[in-house]
Design an enzyme around this catalytic site. Structure first.
Site, PDB file in Angstrom:
ATOM      1  N   HIS A  23       0.791  -1.225   0.000  1.00  0.00           N
ATOM      2  CA  HIS A  23       0.000   0.000   0.000  1.00  0.00           C
ATOM      3  C   HIS A  23       0.833   1.289   0.000  1.00  0.00           C
ATOM      4  CE1 HIS A  23      -0.035  -0.654   4.371  1.00  0.00           C
ATOM      5  NE2 HIS A  23      -0.961  -1.563   4.296  1.00  0.00           N
ATOM      6  N   HIS A  77      -4.498 -10.537  13.527  1.00  0.00           N
ATOM      7  CA  HIS A  77      -4.708  -9.249  12.827  1.00  0.00           C
ATOM      8  C   HIS A  77      -5.502  -9.526  11.557  1.00  0.00           C
ATOM      9  CE1 HIS A  77      -4.001  -5.428  10.966  1.00  0.00           C
ATOM     10  NE2 HIS A  77      -2.850  -5.684  10.392  1.00  0.00           N
ATOM     11  N   GLU A  79      -5.826  -7.628   8.702  1.00  0.00           N
ATOM     12  CA  GLU A  79      -5.452  -7.111   7.379  1.00  0.00           C
ATOM     13  C   GLU A  79      -5.276  -8.305   6.432  1.00  0.00           C
ATOM     14  OE1 GLU A  79      -2.284  -4.167   7.300  1.00  0.00           O
ATOM     15  OE2 GLU A  79      -2.934  -3.494   5.327  1.00  0.00           O
ATOM     16  N   ASP A  81      -3.365  -9.420   4.254  1.00  0.00           N
ATOM     17  CA  ASP A  81      -2.116 -10.157   4.062  1.00  0.00           C
ATOM     18  C   ASP A  81      -1.977 -11.272   5.103  1.00  0.00           C
ATOM     19  OD1 ASP A  81      -1.923  -7.901   5.742  1.00  0.00           O
ATOM     20  OD2 ASP A  81       0.240  -7.764   5.556  1.00  0.00           O
ATOM     21  N   HIS A 143      -0.893  -3.436  13.910  1.00  0.00           N
ATOM     22  CA  HIS A 143      -0.815  -2.184  13.209  1.00  0.00           C
ATOM     23  C   HIS A 143      -2.189  -1.574  12.982  1.00  0.00           C
ATOM     24  CE1 HIS A 143      -0.902  -1.696   8.543  1.00  0.00           C
ATOM     25  NE2 HIS A 143      -0.576  -0.502   8.964  1.00  0.00           N
ATOM     26  N   ASP A 162       2.313  -8.043  12.927  1.00  0.00           N
ATOM     27  CA  ASP A 162       3.029  -6.971  12.210  1.00  0.00           C
ATOM     28  C   ASP A 162       4.189  -6.393  13.036  1.00  0.00           C
ATOM     29  OD1 ASP A 162       1.675  -6.945   9.808  1.00  0.00           O
ATOM     30  OD2 ASP A 162       0.253  -5.397  10.410  1.00  0.00           O
ATOM     31  N   TYR A 190      10.109  -0.485   7.324  1.00  0.00           N
ATOM     32  CA  TYR A 190       8.768  -0.920   7.731  1.00  0.00           C
ATOM     33  C   TYR A 190       8.234   0.012   8.819  1.00  0.00           C
ATOM     34  CZ  TYR A 190       5.354  -4.530   9.213  1.00  0.00           C
ATOM     35  OH  TYR A 190       4.221  -5.237   9.536  1.00  0.00           O
ATOM     36  N   HIS A 223       5.812 -11.018   9.233  1.00  0.00           N
ATOM     37  CA  HIS A 223       6.544 -10.610   8.018  1.00  0.00           C
ATOM     38  C   HIS A 223       8.042 -10.746   8.293  1.00  0.00           C
ATOM     39  CE1 HIS A 223       3.050  -8.921   6.016  1.00  0.00           C
ATOM     40  NE2 HIS A 223       2.805  -8.125   7.031  1.00  0.00           N
TER      41      HIS A 223
END
Ligand code: FEO
Length: 394
Positions: A23, A77, A79, A81, A143, A162, A190, A223
C-alpha cells in the site's frame, strides 16, 4: 517446506518474492506472510497468508499434518495479508475454531461476511493447547485497532504479527541466516512507513510488554525473519524509533522545473557539508517517498524545496507532503525553500504544511524568482546556518 522454530512449532507461511508495493511503499526485496503451526493436543495455526498464496500455504501444512486435524486458528490481525486465506480455509475445514479480538471479529465479518466461527479473546486470557498455553495480549494499532500478540510462555515465544516485522523475501527464516544490514534496513523502512505515526502507542505497548515481565527468547512476526539470535536487538530498535531519536543528519528533499530549486538545494547541501553535518539530497522524481521516509526516521532536520506551479505546490512535493502528514514524524527541525516565476505561493504552502504536522519550522522560508541570484543564495546559506545552529543546540 516447513521450518522448525521450536519443538513441534513450525513456520508454514508463504514467500512473496515479487511484491514491489505494499500500500504505497516500495518493497524491492519482496515480503513473506508468516503463519505458524503448533502441533499440540489441540493443533493450532497462528495467522494465515494472503489469499493468492493459499495453495502454497496449505501444501506446506500438509507436509506436517492433515489440515482437517487443525483445531484452532488464532487471527492476530485482520489485514488481508494475514487473514486473506481464512474464508477458503474455513470453507474446506469448517470445524476449526477461530480466536481473535472483538475488533477483529467485527472486521473479519465485514471483510468476509457473517458466520465465521469466532471466539473473542482479551488481554489476560489464556488458551490451553495441551502441553502449551497461548496468552493473548491486545496491542491496538500495531498495526490496526484489532491487532494482538500471542505469547507461548512454555516456549518463551512471542508471535507478534506486524510488530517487529520487515518486508523481505529470503531463503533464510531467521535473523542469523540473512544479511544483517538488509534485515535492519527493511525493519527500519517498515517502521518508518507503517508505524511511525503510532509511536506513542508503540511506546505504551513496549511498556505493557515490559510490565508483563514476559520472558522472550524468540520473536516470530508475520513478516520477514524470526528473531531468535537476538530478539533484544529489534526491541531496542523499536524503543529508539518510537522515541523518534535522531542523529545530526539533514535531508534536502526537493523537485525542480528549470534547475532553480535544484540550485538552491545544492547550495544547502554544500553549506551542511562545510559544517560537517551529514546531509542527503533527495529529489522526489528520483527517490521514492518511502525511501525518503526511511532516511527521515532518524534525521534531526530536513528542508523541502518546491517550485510554484499553477499557483500551487509542485505535484511530487504535494504528494510527498500528503504522505508525510499521514505519517506525522516528530522531533524534527524543518524549513521550506523554492523558486517561482510570478506568483510564488509554494514556499508558504510548504511552510504551513510542515507547521500543521507539528514540526519545529524555521521561518520564513526562502523564495527565489526565476533563477536564484547571489543574494538569494546568500539567504539560502543563512537558512542552512539557522538550522545548523538549532541542530547543534539540541
Ligand atoms: Fe501485515 Fe497490517 O498487515
Amino acid at each position: 517446506m516447513p521450518v522448525i522454530l521450536k519443538n513441534d512449532i513450525y513456520w508454514v507461511g508463504a514467500i512473496d518474492w515479487n511484491l514491489r508495493d505494499f500500500h504505497g511503499y516500495t518493497t524491492f526485496r519482496g515480503a513473506t506472510y508468516n503463519s505458524y503451526l503448533i502441533l499440540d493436543e489441540k493443533v493450532t495455526l497462528v495467522d494465515t497468508v494472503k489469499a493468492a498464496f493459499y495453495s502454497e500455504w496449505i501444501e506446506r501444512i500438509k507436509e506436517l499434518i492433515d489440515p482437517a486435524k487443525i483445531d484452532y486458528l488464532i487471527c492476530n490481525h485482520i489485514e488481508p495479508d494475514h487473514s486473506g486465506s481464512i474464508p477458503q480455509f474455513i470453507k474446506e475445514y469448517p470445524n476449526v475454531q477461530i480466536f481473535s479480538t472483538k475488533m477483529a471479529q467485527s472486521g473479519l465479518t465485514k471483510y468476509f461476511g457473517p458466520g465465521l466461527p469466532i471466539k473473542v479473546v482479551k488481554t489476560g486470557e489464556t488458551l490451553n493447547l495441551g502441553k502449551r498455553n497461548i496468552n493473548f495480549i491486545e496491542v491496538p494499532m500495531i498495526h490496526w485497532p484489532d491487532s494482538m500478540f500471542s505469547y507461548i510462555p512454555e516456549e518463551k515465544l512471542l508471535l507478534s504479527n506486524d510488530g517487529f516485522g520487515q518486508h523481505i523475501a529470503t531463503s533464510g527464516r531467521f535473523d542469523d541466516e540473512v544479511d544483517q544490514k538488509e534485515m535492519m534496513f527493511e525493519a527500519k523502512k517498515y517502521y518508518a512507513n507503517l508505524l511511525i505515526h503510532l509511536s506513542p502507542l508503540i511506546q505504551n505497548t513496549l511498556k505493557k510488554v515490559a510490565d508483563l515481565k514476559l520472558e522472550i527468547d524468540m520473536i516470530a512476526p508475520s513478516h520477514g525473519v524470526v528473531w531468535r539470535k537476538d530478539p533484544g536487538k529489534i526491541i531496542n530498535a523499536y524503543n529508539d524509533w518510537s522515541l523518534q531519536k535522531t542523529t545530526d543528519k539533514v535531508l534536502i528533499i526537493y523537485d525542480t522545473m528549470w534547475n532553480s530549486t535544484a540550485k538552491m538545494a545544492k547550495t544547502l547541501v554544500q553549506e551542511f557539508t562545510n559544517a560537517r553535518i551529514e546531509v542527503k539530497l533527495q529529489k522526489l522524481r528520483s527517490t521514492h517517498r518511502s525511501d525518503i521516509m526511511t532516511e527521515l526516521l532518524d534525521a534531526k532536520g530536513f528542508m523541502v524545496g518546491s517550485p510554484t506551479l499553477h499557483r500551487n505546490l509542485f505535484p511530487t512535493i504535494s504528494s510527498f507532503l500528503c504522505y508525510l502528514r499521514g505519517l506525522k514524524p516528530q522531533n524534527k527541525i524543518a524549513a521550506a525553500f523554492g523558486s517561482y516565476g510570478w506568483s510564488g505561493e509554494a514556499v508558504e504552502q510548504v511552510t504551513n504544511e510542515l507547521k500543521e504536522i507539528g514540526l519545529d519550522v524555521i521561518e520564513p522560508g526562502i523564495r527565489a524568482q526565476y533563477a536564484p541570484s547571489e543574494d538569494d543564495l546568500g539567504q539560502v546559506k543563512q537558512l542552512a546556518q539557522q538550522m545548523i545552529t538549532k541542530i547543534k543546540e539540541t
